[in-house]
Design an enzyme around this catalytic site. Structure first.
Site, PDB file in Angstrom:
ATOM      1  N   THR A 144      -5.594  27.995 -43.432  1.00 39.25           N
ATOM      2  CA  THR A 144      -5.307  26.843 -42.578  1.00 39.25           C
ATOM      3  C   THR A 144      -5.263  27.279 -41.123  1.00 39.25           C
ATOM      4  O   THR A 144      -4.535  28.205 -40.766  1.00 39.25           O
ATOM      5  CB  THR A 144      -3.955  26.183 -42.933  1.00 39.25           C
ATOM      6  OG1 THR A 144      -2.908  27.135 -42.773  1.00 39.25           O
ATOM      7  CG2 THR A 144      -3.978  25.631 -44.343  1.00 39.25           C
TER       8      THR A 144
ATOM      9  N   GLU B 117      -1.350  22.200 -39.589  1.00 41.57           N
ATOM     10  CA  GLU B 117      -2.334  23.179 -40.057  1.00 41.57           C
ATOM     11  C   GLU B 117      -3.481  22.490 -40.779  1.00 41.57           C
ATOM     12  O   GLU B 117      -3.285  21.573 -41.546  1.00 41.57           O
ATOM     13  CB  GLU B 117      -1.683  24.260 -40.909  1.00 41.57           C
ATOM     14  CG  GLU B 117      -0.671  23.782 -41.923  1.00 41.57           C
ATOM     15  CD  GLU B 117      -0.075  24.922 -42.745  1.00 41.57           C
ATOM     16  OE1 GLU B 117      -0.831  25.798 -43.171  1.00 41.57           O
ATOM     17  OE2 GLU B 117       1.144  24.913 -42.975  1.00 41.57           O
TER      18      GLU B 117
ATOM     19  N   ASN C   7      -3.961  26.870 -37.683  1.00 43.33           N
ATOM     20  CA  ASN C   7      -2.767  26.240 -37.120  1.00 43.33           C
ATOM     21  C   ASN C   7      -2.992  25.851 -35.666  1.00 43.33           C
ATOM     22  O   ASN C   7      -3.621  26.582 -34.911  1.00 43.33           O
ATOM     23  CB  ASN C   7      -1.575  27.198 -37.221  1.00 43.33           C
ATOM     24  CG  ASN C   7      -1.143  27.433 -38.661  1.00 43.33           C
ATOM     25  OD1 ASN C   7      -1.943  27.840 -39.499  1.00 43.33           O
ATOM     26  ND2 ASN C   7       0.113  27.171 -38.945  1.00 43.33           N
TER      27      ASN C   7
END
Ligand code: ADP
Ligand code: RBF
Ligand code: MG
Length: 200
Positions: free
Chosen positions: A44, A111, A46
């Site tokens: 992910t 995220e 961020n």
């Protein structure tokens, strides 16, 4: 094998996103919690969550889907020279905004899992998001496996929901959704601006 979550695969009407969507947000990709999400197959990217930003205060915590654009540098394996899109590429995405109850975070995070295989990281790259809908609330889980099963289902929801004509990006995917904001030229940054001013 975990059971398939029992919830709808397609979100939103076939006529396209409805108000308040699409919502916009953007920023440079920063390091996250370093939990090895990448090893789980769900890295992910961020984005900084700054409390002075009004959107992050107003938007409810949960899982969202939509389009992301990345201005990848020419050194990145997924870079495409795309002059029509000002160096930006558009990808489908799912994202979580909130406190990750499974991990009991104390700070709010944003995220984004981009639905694309990248051959390399893209920390520091400018990422823009057009959020087209809300999938579900954040949940706590008995184990990591159940969390991953739910995230994989979210990816499927995003994929299926976005592949409709009124949800596909006009700029890159031959659809009808206006995603011009995602591919607008980058703003001249402070330093460059100063240099330009000095030239005048
Ligand atoms: P962190 O804890 O630093 O966020 P992650 O394990 O979540 O680390 O990995 C995130 C990084 O992986 C992103 O910042 C990005 O550079 C890279 N990355 C590679 N592929 C993807 C993808 N499909 N979606 C999001 N990030 C990706
Ligand atoms: N964290 C949670 O605690 N609960 C959730 O319901 C949850 N859903 C997520 C859905 C998506 C699509 C994404 C990208 C992340 C989600 N997360 C959730 C955050 C997740 O815990 C975090 O990315 C971990 O680092 C994954 O290992
Ligand atoms: Mg991360």
């Amino acid at each position: 094998m975990s059971a398939t979550p029992n919830r709808p695969l397609i979100i939103g009407p076939s006529s396209g996103p409805e108000p308040p969507y699409p919502l916009r947000m953007e920023g440079k990709v920063i390091s996250g919690f370093g939990r090895g999400s990448k090893e789980l197959g769900i890295p992910t990217a961020n984005l900084p969550v700054d409390d002075s930003l009004q959107w992050i205060k107003d938007i409810k915590s949960g899982i969202y889907f939509g389009w992301a654009s990345l201005g990848l540098p020419s050194s990145h394996p997924q870079h495409h020279s795309s002059s029509q899109t000002n160096g930006f590429q558009i990808y489908p995405m799912v994202m979580s905004i909130g406190y990750n109850p499974f991990y009991k975070n104390t700070v709010r995070s944003a995220e984004v899992h981009v639905l694309q295989n990248f051959g390399a990281d893209f920390y520091g790259v400018e990422m823009r998001l057009l959020i087209t809908g809300f999938i579900r609330e954040e949940k706590d889980y008995a184990g990591l496996e159940a969390l991953i099963a739910d995230i994989n289902f979210d990816c499927e929801v995003a994929k299926r929901s976005l592949e409709r004509e009124e949800w596909l990006a006009r700029e890159q995917k031959g659809g009808k959704l206006d995603c011009a904001w995602l591919v607008r030229p980058s703003e001249v940054n402070g330093e460059e601006e100063k240099k330009l001013e000095a030239k005048v």
